[in-house]
Design a protein around this motif. Structure first.
Motif, PDB file in Angstrom:
ATOM      1  N   PHE A 100       0.775  -1.396   0.019  1.00  0.00           N
ATOM      2  CA  PHE A 100      -0.022   0.154  -0.037  1.00  0.00           C
ATOM      3  C   PHE A 100       0.948   1.017  -0.127  1.00  0.00           C
ATOM      4  O   PHE A 100       1.894   1.607   0.531  1.00  0.00           O
ATOM      5  N   GLY A 101       0.385   2.236  -0.863  1.00  0.00           N
ATOM      6  CA  GLY A 101       0.939   3.584  -0.561  1.00  0.00           C
ATOM      7  C   GLY A 101       0.037   4.525   0.650  1.00  0.00           C
ATOM      8  O   GLY A 101      -0.738   3.881   1.398  1.00  0.00           O
ATOM      9  N   ARG A 102       0.214   5.930   0.657  1.00  0.00           N
ATOM     10  CA  ARG A 102      -0.448   6.644   1.448  1.00  0.00           C
ATOM     11  C   ARG A 102      -0.655   7.851   0.880  1.00  0.00           C
ATOM     12  O   ARG A 102      -0.470   8.291  -0.047  1.00  0.00           O
ATOM     13  N   GLN A 103      -1.928   8.589   1.754  1.00  0.00           N
ATOM     14  CA  GLN A 103      -2.230   9.792   1.366  1.00  0.00           C
ATOM     15  C   GLN A 103      -1.790  10.599   2.525  1.00  0.00           C
ATOM     16  O   GLN A 103      -1.963  10.556   3.599  1.00  0.00           O
ATOM     17  N   ILE A 104      -0.932  11.704   1.958  1.00  0.00           N
ATOM     18  CA  ILE A 104      -0.379  12.533   2.926  1.00  0.00           C
ATOM     19  C   ILE A 104      -0.931  14.032   3.264  1.00  0.00           C
ATOM     20  O   ILE A 104      -1.097  14.549   2.103  1.00  0.00           O
ATOM     21  N   PRO A 105      -1.453  14.457   4.123  1.00  0.00           N
ATOM     22  CA  PRO A 105      -2.143  15.480   4.215  1.00  0.00           C
ATOM     23  C   PRO A 105      -1.282  16.848   4.006  1.00  0.00           C
ATOM     24  O   PRO A 105      -0.557  17.299   4.934  1.00  0.00           O
ATOM     25  N   LEU A 106      -1.344  17.588   3.086  1.00  0.00           N
ATOM     26  CA  LEU A 106      -0.524  18.680   2.723  1.00  0.00           C
ATOM     27  C   LEU A 106      -0.934  19.732   3.401  1.00  0.00           C
ATOM     28  O   LEU A 106      -0.434  21.097   3.499  1.00  0.00           O
ATOM     29  N   ASP A 107      -2.100  19.923   3.860  1.00  0.00           N
ATOM     30  CA  ASP A 107      -2.768  21.158   4.732  1.00  0.00           C
ATOM     31  C   ASP A 107      -2.170  21.025   5.881  1.00  0.00           C
ATOM     32  O   ASP A 107      -2.330  21.973   6.661  1.00  0.00           O
ATOM     33  N   GLY A 115      -0.169  27.172   3.273  1.00  0.00           N
ATOM     34  CA  GLY A 115      -0.095  27.457   1.791  1.00  0.00           C
ATOM     35  C   GLY A 115      -0.258  26.243   0.888  1.00  0.00           C
ATOM     36  O   GLY A 115      -0.201  26.560  -0.401  1.00  0.00           O
ATOM     37  N   LEU A 116      -0.398  25.026   1.423  1.00  0.00           N
ATOM     38  CA  LEU A 116      -0.486  23.768   0.621  1.00  0.00           C
ATOM     39  C   LEU A 116      -1.640  23.104   0.807  1.00  0.00           C
ATOM     40  O   LEU A 116      -1.981  22.214   0.467  1.00  0.00           O
ATOM     41  N   GLU A 117      -2.674  23.755   1.018  1.00  0.00           N
ATOM     42  CA  GLU A 117      -4.017  23.450   1.756  1.00  0.00           C
ATOM     43  C   GLU A 117      -4.790  22.715   0.273  1.00  0.00           C
ATOM     44  O   GLU A 117      -5.557  21.782   0.613  1.00  0.00           O
ATOM     45  N   ARG A 118      -4.543  23.152  -0.814  1.00  0.00           N
ATOM     46  CA  ARG A 118      -5.319  22.790  -1.743  1.00  0.00           C
ATOM     47  C   ARG A 118      -4.703  21.760  -2.628  1.00  0.00           C
ATOM     48  O   ARG A 118      -5.354  21.405  -3.727  1.00  0.00           O
ATOM     49  N   HIS A 119      -3.570  21.236  -2.285  1.00  0.00           N
ATOM     50  CA  HIS A 119      -2.891  20.332  -3.179  1.00  0.00           C
ATOM     51  C   HIS A 119      -2.956  19.010  -2.342  1.00  0.00           C
ATOM     52  O   HIS A 119      -3.194  18.898  -1.173  1.00  0.00           O
ATOM     53  N   LEU A 120      -2.633  17.881  -3.342  1.00  0.00           N
ATOM     54  CA  LEU A 120      -2.882  16.453  -2.591  1.00  0.00           C
ATOM     55  C   LEU A 120      -1.513  15.795  -2.863  1.00  0.00           C
ATOM     56  O   LEU A 120      -1.173  15.733  -4.083  1.00  0.00           O
ATOM     57  N   ALA A 121      -1.020  14.935  -1.921  1.00  0.00           N
ATOM     58  CA  ALA A 121       0.017  14.064  -2.067  1.00  0.00           C
ATOM     59  C   ALA A 121      -0.316  12.737  -1.914  1.00  0.00           C
ATOM     60  O   ALA A 121      -0.973  12.276  -0.774  1.00  0.00           O
ATOM     61  N   VAL A 122       0.286  11.805  -2.510  1.00  0.00           N
ATOM     62  CA  VAL A 122       0.148  10.379  -2.373  1.00  0.00           C
ATOM     63  C   VAL A 122       1.536   9.675  -2.571  1.00  0.00           C
ATOM     64  O   VAL A 122       2.420  10.170  -3.399  1.00  0.00           O
ATOM     65  N   THR A 123       1.637   8.604  -1.956  1.00  0.00           N
ATOM     66  CA  THR A 123       2.898   7.875  -2.290  1.00  0.00           C
ATOM     67  C   THR A 123       2.327   6.464  -2.819  1.00  0.00           C
ATOM     68  O   THR A 123       1.184   5.959  -2.736  1.00  0.00           O
ATOM     69  N   ILE A 124       3.187   6.032  -3.713  1.00  0.00           N
ATOM     70  CA  ILE A 124       3.247   4.588  -4.329  1.00  0.00           C
ATOM     71  C   ILE A 124       4.301   3.600  -4.173  1.00  0.00           C
ATOM     72  O   ILE A 124       5.343   4.220  -3.928  1.00  0.00           O
ATOM     73  N   ARG A 125       4.120   2.378  -4.217  1.00  0.00           N
ATOM     74  CA  ARG A 125       5.139   1.617  -4.045  1.00  0.00           C
ATOM     75  C   ARG A 125       5.570   0.885  -5.550  1.00  0.00           C
ATOM     76  O   ARG A 125       4.838   0.723  -6.215  1.00  0.00           O
ATOM     77  N   GLU A 126       6.913   1.079  -5.685  1.00  0.00           N
ATOM     78  CA  GLU A 126       7.376   0.597  -6.938  1.00  0.00           C
ATOM     79  C   GLU A 126       8.698  -0.358  -6.708  1.00  0.00           C
ATOM     80  O   GLU A 126       9.195  -0.480  -5.632  1.00  0.00           O
ATOM     81  N   PRO A 127       8.662  -1.270  -7.686  1.00  0.00           N
ATOM     82  CA  PRO A 127       9.934  -2.391  -7.571  1.00  0.00           C
ATOM     83  C   PRO A 127      11.083  -1.615  -7.565  1.00  0.00           C
ATOM     84  O   PRO A 127      11.427  -0.635  -8.075  1.00  0.00           O
ATOM     85  N   LEU A 128      12.171  -2.181  -6.610  1.00  0.00           N
ATOM     86  CA  LEU A 128      13.523  -1.705  -6.669  1.00  0.00           C
ATOM     87  C   LEU A 128      14.184  -1.908  -7.993  1.00  0.00           C
ATOM     88  O   LEU A 128      14.803  -0.905  -8.622  1.00  0.00           O
ATOM     89  N   LYS A 168       7.680   6.292  -4.069  1.00  0.00           N
ATOM     90  CA  LYS A 168       7.438   7.582  -4.939  1.00  0.00           C
ATOM     91  C   LYS A 168       6.364   8.388  -4.353  1.00  0.00           C
ATOM     92  O   LYS A 168       5.180   7.730  -4.335  1.00  0.00           O
ATOM     93  N   THR A 169       6.609   9.760  -4.372  1.00  0.00           N
ATOM     94  CA  THR A 169       5.814  10.588  -4.046  1.00  0.00           C
ATOM     95  C   THR A 169       5.122  11.436  -5.419  1.00  0.00           C
ATOM     96  O   THR A 169       5.801  11.776  -6.118  1.00  0.00           O
ATOM     97  N   ILE A 170       3.861  11.291  -5.370  1.00  0.00           N
ATOM     98  CA  ILE A 170       3.157  12.071  -6.460  1.00  0.00           C
ATOM     99  C   ILE A 170       2.369  13.348  -5.931  1.00  0.00           C
ATOM    100  O   ILE A 170       1.251  12.963  -4.970  1.00  0.00           O
ATOM    101  N   VAL A 171       2.509  14.393  -6.445  1.00  0.00           N
ATOM    102  CA  VAL A 171       1.741  15.846  -5.879  1.00  0.00           C
ATOM    103  C   VAL A 171       0.826  16.067  -6.869  1.00  0.00           C
ATOM    104  O   VAL A 171       1.344  16.453  -7.942  1.00  0.00           O
ATOM    105  N   VAL A 172      -0.465  16.263  -6.801  1.00  0.00           N
ATOM    106  CA  VAL A 172      -1.338  16.835  -7.608  1.00  0.00           C
ATOM    107  C   VAL A 172      -1.800  18.492  -6.958  1.00  0.00           C
ATOM    108  O   VAL A 172      -2.155  18.663  -6.139  1.00  0.00           O
ATOM    109  N   MET A 173      -1.097  19.177  -7.721  1.00  0.00           N
ATOM    110  CA  MET A 173      -1.273  20.802  -7.497  1.00  0.00           C
ATOM    111  C   MET A 173      -2.907  20.940  -7.646  1.00  0.00           C
ATOM    112  O   MET A 173      -3.310  20.750  -8.699  1.00  0.00           O
ATOM    113  N   GLU A 174      -3.325  21.790  -6.881  1.00  0.00           N
ATOM    114  CA  GLU A 174      -4.802  22.595  -7.121  1.00  0.00           C
ATOM    115  C   GLU A 174      -5.641  21.324  -7.134  1.00  0.00           C
ATOM    116  O   GLU A 174      -6.571  21.510  -7.888  1.00  0.00           O
ATOM    117  N   ALA A 175      -5.342  20.152  -6.360  1.00  0.00           N
ATOM    118  CA  ALA A 175      -6.663  19.039  -6.347  1.00  0.00           C
ATOM    119  C   ALA A 175      -7.725  19.338  -5.657  1.00  0.00           C
ATOM    120  O   ALA A 175      -8.870  19.045  -6.136  1.00  0.00           O
TER     121      ALA A 175
END
Length: 466
Positions: A106-113, A117-130, A457-464
């Motif tokens: 599993f990955g995670r959803q990390i509260p950027l709020d 100043g980052l309240e409107r963005h969304l960050a998630v992590t995913i797991r990838e093979p090494l 891997k961290t993925i950030v969606v701006m203005e989510a």
């Protein structure tokens, strides 16, 4: 193929030839790693449910050949047949457990709020093979420890290059054929066979993303040094010199049984987590030694393929000679040999020693064979200090009927795991297994290894969010 390029595999007890395999050159190993890059892309493209189904098919194929694999493993390794059946069963469970883990990365959803100043963005992590994982497998439990490494690598979507132990590779060679039969993508699972130079080549190769090793501390240091040249991930589960502490309120028969079954008989004493040092409080010392001698006398040493054998041959005559030399050194340092200690080829008669001086260098080192050295203590704090003085820190055990004393001692011991009223030779695949200090610091297990063979891997969606 010239004879010099072959490894000859023999029954360590009889010297009967069992087979021969290629001793690969560094160039051959590098070519295998290069092909593994193709396998890696195919493995990473598999959906989690496809990896899970693949691992289940592998488990089913191993189970269908369980008895034949156990006989082959006993013949080449020296462990009694009852124990090699149990080892193959453990590998089957590990592949099935890893199939489940493949669907739980599993990955995670990390509260950027949390950051102004980052309240409107969304960050998630995913797991990838090494990437390509090199699995370096030891001789003592090759099928089980192979399963811990290879099944986890596959579950996480990695290609894996396996180096079986040079002295007993045949069971893993057959399992490698079963893995191909199960339908793994081409080059997703390959074997490289040979000596320590093969290990060094894998550790140095820039195409290997991670090396996982179970072996000696000396080997671990060398692999870590070479792996650092390319900043690859190195996962080490190394030596142990496990202490068993018998307090004056202990069940001495049960404590003696833990030493006999967890040291003298299990794996012919060739286990990193076997009981290797026994500390007994003065009040029960003599009763414990009597129980230990009585139970040791009942052990049968002989052909590992016989159903009633308790202790088979060590992996090689040289290994047995090192064990008897360590026994002789303990005696020279002041210990008394009360039972066993003789050698016949690769067979060592289980040894019990008492009055072992805690200062003996032979007591501080890992003796890889059926030897039970017993020392005295008067106060539990003294026993903890002696146990912690070892450079190793895998497991320890405490025998006492006082639960408060048990937990107090357990917290004071500088080790990776403590067994209360049982043998240190305990490994369940769903528990984290590993130790402190020269044992390597890593923890291997169904949950831990699959995660360790991924990257975040961290993925950030701006203005989510509007």
């Amino acid at each position: 193929m010239p004879d010099a390029a072959l490894l000859h595999v023999r029954n360590p007890g009889t010297a009967e030839p069992l087979g021969q395999i290629e001793a690969m050159t560094s160039e051959r190993v590098a070519a295998v790693v290069d092909l593994a890059q193709q396998g890696q892309r195919a493995m990473a493209a598999l959906a989690a449910h496809d990896r899970a189904a693949l691992l289940q098919r592998i488990a089913d194929l191993i189970e269908a050949e369980r008895d034949d694999l156990a006989v082959l493993l006993a013949a080449e390794n020296g462990k009694p047949i009852l124990q090699t059946r149990g080892e193959v069963d453990a590998a089957i469970r590990i592949f099935r457990g890893s199939a489940a883990e493949a669907t739980r990365l599993f990955g995670r959803q990390i509260p950027l709020d949390a950051v102004p100043g980052l309240e409107r963005h969304l960050a998630v992590t995913i797991r990838e093979p090494l990437g390509v994982v090199a699995a370096l497998v030891p001789f003592n439990y090759p099928v089980e420890l192979y399963a811990h490494k290879a099944a986890a690598a596959i579950a996480a979507g990695n290609a894996v290059v396996v180096q079986p132990p040079a002295r007993c590779p045949l069971a893993l060679v057959r399992i490698g054929e079963l893995v191909r039969q199960a339908g793994i993508p081409q080059y997703g699972h390959q074997l490289v066979t040979g000596d320590a130079q093969v290990s060094r080549t894998l550790a140095e190769h820039p195409g290997v993303a991670a090396v996982t090793l179970t072996g000696s501390t000396a080997a671990g240091r060398e692999i870590a040094r070479l792996g650092a040249l390319t900043l690859k991930k190195v996962l080490l589960e190394l030596g142990g010199n496990d202490a068993l502490i018998v307090c004056d309120d202990a069940d001495v028969e049960a404590a003696a049984r833990a030493v006999v079954l967890g040291r003298l008989a299990r794996g012919n004493g060739q286990i990193c987590c076997a009981v290797k040092r026994v500390y007994v409080q003065d009040g029960v010392h003599d009763a414990f030694v009597d129980a230990l001698l009585s139970q040791t006398a009942a052990l049968k040493v002989g052909d590992q393929l016989n159903e009633d054998t308790d202790v088979g041959p060590l992996i090689a005559e040289q290994a047995a000679a090192r064990v008897t030399a360590a026994v002789a050194q303990l005696v020279a340092d002041g210990a008394r040999l009360l039972a066993g200690g003789s050698r016949d080829g690769a067979f060592v008669d289980p040894a019990v020693l008492v009055d072992v001086p805690a200062s003996s260098p032979a007591f501080a080192e890992e003796i890889f064979g059926p030897v039970a050295p017993v020392a005295r203590f008067s106060d539990p704090g003294q026993a903890v200090a002696m146990a912690n003085a070892s450079p190793y820190g895998l497991h320890a055990a405490v025998f006492t009927r006082d639960v408060s004393r048990a937990f107090t001692i357990a917290r004071q011991l500088d080790v990776g795991g403590v067994i209360i009223n049982g043998s240190t030779a305990l490994r369940a695949e769903n528990l984290p297994f590993g130790g402190t200090k020269d044992t390597g610091g890593y923890r291997e297990g169904l949950h831990e290894t699959a995660l360790d063979l991924t990257r975040q891997k961290t993925i950030v969606v701006m203005e989510a969010f509007a």
